[in-house]
Design an enzyme around this catalytic site. Structure first.
Site, PDB file in Angstrom:
ATOM      1  CE1 TYR A 151      -4.338   1.378   0.427  1.00  0.00           C
ATOM      2  CE2 TYR A 151      -3.250   2.904   1.925  1.00  0.00           C
ATOM      3  CZ  TYR A 151      -4.348   2.548   1.163  1.00  0.00           C
ATOM      4  OH  TYR A 151      -5.461   3.358   1.136  1.00  0.00           O
ATOM      5  CE  LYS A 158      -6.635   7.952  -0.524  1.00  0.00           C
ATOM      6  NZ  LYS A 158      -7.777   8.755  -1.047  1.00  0.00           N
TER       7      LYS A 158
END
Length: 257
Positions: A151, A158
């Site tokens: 991720y 993010k």
């Protein structure tokens, strides 16, 4: 809470979390601009469902990762409406790789959609919000601060989005625009099913203290609150929606009988 007569743009809103957000805002009286890139049929169905709630819906196709397409979208909004009250930066994408396997193409694709697009949309939206009480909500994830398998680039993008949220919140405050973000853990969507299948995330209803997985409507409810007058004094904050997972990751939910 009432958003009667407000105009909201939700990026990536044909399906999943974005769709839930549009329907929630519409249920509060807002007219909605549904943005999509690939799935026109889903976007048009979302628009029909919005209009069934008694408000107006407009569908605009645009890849928000492309600055030219962002400008085209906002030119259309400016020409057709001349204003905007709410922007929800929901569109997201990414490449599932370890940090050592991230290449330039994967980095640029993910950062363009997850971070740069939010900046460009906020810049254009701020002009359309002048003289109004604007609201900007960015959709982020717990992967911004927790290290998750494969991720890396999404989490990094993010984290950038959250930093952008804070800067926008301060710089846009004098313009009467509130900026915040909503950070969710794994949300029960079609995209999540893929990640579970690939073994990238757990089936978190087994580990969420609240006893069930997060659903899109959970996120949408918080977004709608942040778009309301009741949230006026909340600025630059990341509101976490995770059923308690981040504060008690090893607590198992009680059995339901």
């Amino acid at each position: 809470m009432s958003l009667q007569g407000k105009l909201a743009l939700v990026t990536g809103s044909g399906r999943g979390i974005g769709r839930a957000i549009t329907l929630k805002l519409a249920s509060q009286g807002a007219n909605i601009i549904v943005n999509f890139f690939r799935h026109r049929e889903s976007a048009e169905q979302t628009a029909r469902d919005i209009e069934a709630l008694g408000v107006k819906a407009e569908v605009i196709r645009a890849n928000v990762g492309d600055p030219a397409k962002v400008n085209e979208m906002f030119d259309t909004i400016a020409s057709k409406f001349g204003y905007l009250d709410i922007l929800v930066n929901n569109a997201a994408s990414g490449v599932g790789r370890s940090v050592l396997d991230v290449d330039v193409k994967a980095w640029d694709w993910t950062m363009d959609i997850n971070a740069k697009a939010a900046l460009l949309c906020a810049q254009r939206a701020a002009r359309l919000m002048e003289g109004r009480e604007g609201k900007i909500v960015n959709i982020t994830s717990l992967g911004s601060s927790f290290v998750l398998p494969d991720y890396a680039i999404v989490g990094i993008s993010k984290a950038a989005l959250e930093a952008l949220t804070r800067y926008l919140a301060i710089e846009l405050a004098p313009k009467n625009i509130c900026v915040n973000a909503v950070a969710a853990s794994a949300v029960e969507t079609e995209a999540l099913k893929f990640y579970i299948k690939e073994g990238l995330v757990q089936d978190t209803h087994k580990t969420t203290p609240a006893g069930r997985m997060i659903i899109p409507e959970d996120v949408a409810n918080v977004v709608a609150f942040l778009c309301s007058e009741e949230a006026f004094m909340i600025r630059g904050q990341m509101i976490i929606v995770d059923g308690g997972t981040s504060i008690a990751p090893f607590v198992m939910p009680k059995e339901k009988y």
